[in-house]
Design a protein around this motif. Structure first.
Motif, short mmCIF file in Angstrom:
data_model
loop_
_atom_site.label_atom_id
_atom_site.label_comp_id
_atom_site.label_asym_id
_atom_site.label_seq_id
_atom_site.Cartn_x
_atom_site.Cartn_y
_atom_site.Cartn_z
N GLN A 330 0.85 -1.19 0.00
CA GLN A 330 0.00 0.00 0.00
C GLN A 330 0.89 1.24 0.00
O GLN A 330 1.87 1.32 0.74
CB GLN A 330 -0.89 0.02 1.24
CG GLN A 330 -1.93 1.12 1.28
CD GLN A 330 -3.14 0.85 0.41
OE1 GLN A 330 -3.67 1.76 -0.23
NE2 GLN A 330 -3.59 -0.41 0.38
N ILE A 332 0.46 5.40 0.48
CA ILE A 332 -0.45 6.46 0.91
C ILE A 332 0.31 7.77 0.85
O ILE A 332 1.39 7.91 1.43
CB ILE A 332 -0.94 6.22 2.35
CG1 ILE A 332 -1.72 4.90 2.44
CG2 ILE A 332 -1.81 7.38 2.83
CD1 ILE A 332 -2.01 4.45 3.86
N PHE A 352 -10.08 12.12 0.42
CA PHE A 352 -9.11 11.13 -0.02
C PHE A 352 -9.59 10.45 -1.29
O PHE A 352 -10.78 10.41 -1.61
CB PHE A 352 -8.86 10.08 1.07
CG PHE A 352 -9.97 9.07 1.26
CD1 PHE A 352 -9.92 7.83 0.64
CD2 PHE A 352 -11.07 9.36 2.06
CE1 PHE A 352 -10.94 6.90 0.80
CE2 PHE A 352 -12.09 8.44 2.23
CZ PHE A 352 -12.03 7.20 1.60
N TYR A 353 -8.62 9.94 -2.03
CA TYR A 353 -8.85 9.18 -3.25
C TYR A 353 -8.18 7.82 -3.07
O TYR A 353 -7.11 7.73 -2.45
CB TYR A 353 -8.21 9.87 -4.46
CG TYR A 353 -8.69 11.28 -4.71
CD1 TYR A 353 -9.59 11.55 -5.73
CD2 TYR A 353 -8.22 12.34 -3.95
CE1 TYR A 353 -10.03 12.85 -5.99
CE2 TYR A 353 -8.65 13.64 -4.19
CZ TYR A 353 -9.55 13.89 -5.20
OH TYR A 353 -9.98 15.16 -5.45
N THR A 354 -8.76 6.77 -3.61
CA THR A 354 -8.12 5.47 -3.47
C THR A 354 -8.44 4.56 -4.63
O THR A 354 -9.53 4.63 -5.22
CB THR A 354 -8.51 4.79 -2.14
OG1 THR A 354 -7.71 3.62 -1.95
CG2 THR A 354 -9.99 4.44 -2.10
N ASP A 356 -8.11 1.33 -3.98
CA ASP A 356 -8.27 0.10 -3.21
C ASP A 356 -9.68 0.03 -2.62
O ASP A 356 -10.05 0.86 -1.79
CB ASP A 356 -7.22 0.08 -2.09
CG ASP A 356 -7.20 -1.22 -1.30
OD1 ASP A 356 -8.23 -1.91 -1.26
OD2 ASP A 356 -6.16 -1.53 -0.71
N MET A 359 -9.77 -0.19 1.21
CA MET A 359 -9.52 1.10 1.82
C MET A 359 -10.76 1.99 1.72
O MET A 359 -11.13 2.67 2.69
CB MET A 359 -8.33 1.79 1.16
CG MET A 359 -7.99 3.16 1.73
SD MET A 359 -7.24 3.10 3.37
CE MET A 359 -5.51 2.81 2.94
N ALA A 360 -11.41 1.99 0.58
CA ALA A 360 -12.59 2.82 0.38
C ALA A 360 -13.70 2.47 1.35
O ALA A 360 -14.46 3.34 1.80
CB ALA A 360 -13.10 2.67 -1.06
N GLN A 376 -14.51 10.52 0.78
CA GLN A 376 -13.93 9.98 -0.45
C GLN A 376 -14.29 10.83 -1.66
O GLN A 376 -15.44 11.24 -1.84
CB GLN A 376 -14.39 8.54 -0.68
CG GLN A 376 -13.69 7.91 -1.89
CD GLN A 376 -14.02 6.44 -2.09
OE1 GLN A 376 -14.84 5.87 -1.35
NE2 GLN A 376 -13.39 5.82 -3.07
N TYR A 421 -3.14 2.43 -4.17
CA TYR A 421 -2.72 3.81 -3.87
C TYR A 421 -3.86 4.62 -3.28
O TYR A 421 -4.99 4.60 -3.79
CB TYR A 421 -2.22 4.48 -5.15
CG TYR A 421 -1.88 5.94 -5.01
CD1 TYR A 421 -1.06 6.40 -3.97
CD2 TYR A 421 -2.36 6.88 -5.93
CE1 TYR A 421 -0.74 7.74 -3.85
CE2 TYR A 421 -2.04 8.22 -5.82
CZ TYR A 421 -1.24 8.65 -4.77
OH TYR A 421 -0.92 9.98 -4.65
N THR A 422 -3.56 5.33 -2.19
CA THR A 422 -4.51 6.24 -1.55
C THR A 422 -3.84 7.60 -1.40
O THR A 422 -2.70 7.69 -0.94
CB THR A 422 -4.94 5.70 -0.17
OG1 THR A 422 -5.57 4.43 -0.34
CG2 THR A 422 -5.90 6.67 0.51
N HIS A 423 -4.56 8.64 -1.75
CA HIS A 423 -4.02 10.01 -1.69
C HIS A 423 -4.96 10.89 -0.88
O HIS A 423 -6.17 10.88 -1.07
CB HIS A 423 -3.88 10.58 -3.10
CG HIS A 423 -3.73 12.07 -3.14
ND1 HIS A 423 -2.66 12.73 -2.57
CD2 HIS A 423 -4.52 13.04 -3.70
CE1 HIS A 423 -2.80 14.03 -2.75
NE2 HIS A 423 -3.92 14.24 -3.42
#
Length: 459
Positions: A330, A332, A352-354, A356, A359-360, A376, A421-423
């Motif tokens: 992962q 982040i 956040f954006y993901t 996964d 994660m969402a 999200q 990927y999570t941002h």
């Protein structure tokens, strides 16, 4: 110094917290004289209400604070509003709260002890609180310490928090937890290996660098990437003065991932942790990069520069490319990236954006449980065309002004191809004082992520 729970003491003052719509029930449980005194003083149980009651010898025997209406969700850490106004002393919370509500209350009491006093000592002694029965005091103290580290780093002005000082803070954290920390700097090494980081930071006399911290020998690989722009003038697209005033907080992403890293290491999560921070100052001199330049990233993607004030995504791009090469489980990233995110959700929510699905699903649920709100946002594929100029692979600042946070996230996603990927596009600043959160630097999303990681990484 991070606040800690006080040691239990026979002299500790009992503290009770009362909901305004349950005031009559609470008063009925008190001795009649005390109940009458609270009524006479106008105590109403509202958020911020507080009162002290004396004992037979004249000392303080009981403290009461208001929580507002039952189920009211507009104010996090409501107990801290009244508790922070109590005089110096040690208090012990007596409550029937359990679970997440009790943890939130206890953490709120801890965080009332935060003060940024590097340049000016605190005006008055603070109340202290023992750990309420039923909480994991060690865990809550780790959360508070991580949050206070984040706040201190953001609150420190750029005169004392440049790339070198940010690297020193990461090295100090690594040393405290037995982690390794390497720093890459120097024109030759950066220009060859991290060309976008070098380009953004080269105009400043405070040399740019990449900070790389590693901890843990087993478990899933987790890489945190934090934007470390220690001050942002906007470069040649110079910001107006009003927009430059808070730019000491433009390293809020780096500060937040360091705070989260402390939580992870202090609690001994079974992960292989890596923290990457591109640390730069976006300054102005004859070597500054220019609008219209086309730059080549570590990944090989070319980027047309249409605004030198969109520099955060550039330095993150090189760091994300490096992170992706390691193929962790992962990645982040956290960054004070766009004003568009503030327009969309304001300063209190962490969007956040993901990529996964786990994660969402896990992150918003965890956020609600730990009073660390997130929201999200979409990686909306049709907007990809907005970041694709005619003469390069990517545009760092698409024209038109639409969907600025989304296009920035899409830009970053281009540099992560092998890993979920999570941002986070955070603000990192509390514009007005709130319970347990004074005006100034603040962490966003770290506690929510910490709570979600066991499900996301199958720990």
């Amino acid at each position: 110094m991070s606040p800690k729970f006080a040691h239990p003491s026979s002299d500790a003052v009992k503290l009770i917290a009362v909901h305004s719509d349950q005031l009559d029930t609470a008063l009925a449980a008190l001795e009649p004289a005390r109940a009458d005194w609270l009524k006479a003083t106008g105590f109403d149980g509202a958020i911020g209400a507080h009162a002290l009651l004396s004992g037979a010898t004249g000392g303080v025997a009981l403290a009461v604070v208001g929580l507002g209406k039952t189920g009211q969700s507009r104010t996090r850490f409501a107990i801290a509003a009244g508790a922070s106004r109590l005089p110096e002393g040690v208090y012990t919370l007596a409550t029937e709260m359990t679970g997440a509500a009790l943890d939130e209350a206890a953490l709120g009491l801890l965080l009332t002890g935060y003060r940024f006093d590097r340049y000016k000592p605190a005006k008055a002694p603070l109340p202290a609180f023992t750990a309420p029965a039923g909480v994991d005091a060690t865990r809550l103290e780790a959360l508070a310490a991580g949050e206070c580290l984040t706040r201190d780093l953001i609150n420190t002005p750029a005169s004392d928090m440049g790339p070198a000082e940010l690297a020193a803070a990461a090295q100090s954290l690594a040393q405290a937890h037995g982690a390794s920390c390497t720093v890459t700097l120097g024109d030759d090494l950066l220009e060859q290996n991290f060309p976008l980081i070098h380009t953004v930071g080269r105009a400043s006399p405070r040399a740019p660098r990449l900070i790389d911290m590693r901890w843990g020998q087993s478990g899933p690989k987790l890489t945190l990437v934090g934007k470390g722009v220690c001050f942002d003038t906007g470069g040649l697209n110079l910001k107006p003065g009003a927009s430059m005033g808070l730019m000491k907080k433009d390293m809020g992403g780096a500060a937040t991932v360091l705070g989260l890293a402390h939580m992870i290491m202090a609690l001994g999560l079974a992960v292989q942790l890596r923290v990457l921070i591109p640390a730069v100052e976006n300054a102005v001199d004859g070597s500054a990069f220019r609008p219209g330049d086309v730059l080549t990233s570590r990944k090989g993607l070319t980027v047309e520069i249409n605004n030198t004030d969109a520099e955060g995504r550039l330095v993150l791009a090189d760091a994300l490319a490096l992170a992706d090469e390691d193929q962790p489980d992962q990645i982040i990233s956290m960054a004070t990236l766009t004003g568009a995110a503030r327009v969309a959700v304001g300063p209190d929510l962490a969007p956040f954006y993901t990529t996964d699905d786990t994660m969402a699903r896990a992150l918003p649920q965890a956020a609600g449980e730990v009073a660390d709100p997130v929201w999200q946002m979409p990686f909306h594929a049709p907007y990809e065309a907005m970041i694709e100029p005619e003469i390069a692979d990517l545009d760092n600042a698409p024209s038109g002004g639409f969907a600025g946070s989304i296009t920035a996230a899409l830009f970053l996603r281009r540099f992560v191809t092998a890993t979920p990927y999570t941002h986070f596009d955070i603000y990192g600043w509390n514009p007005t004082a709130a319970p347990a959160r004074p005006k100034g630097g603040t962490g966003q999303g770290a506690r929510a992520l910490l709570a979600a990681l066991p499900e996301v990484l199958d720990l």
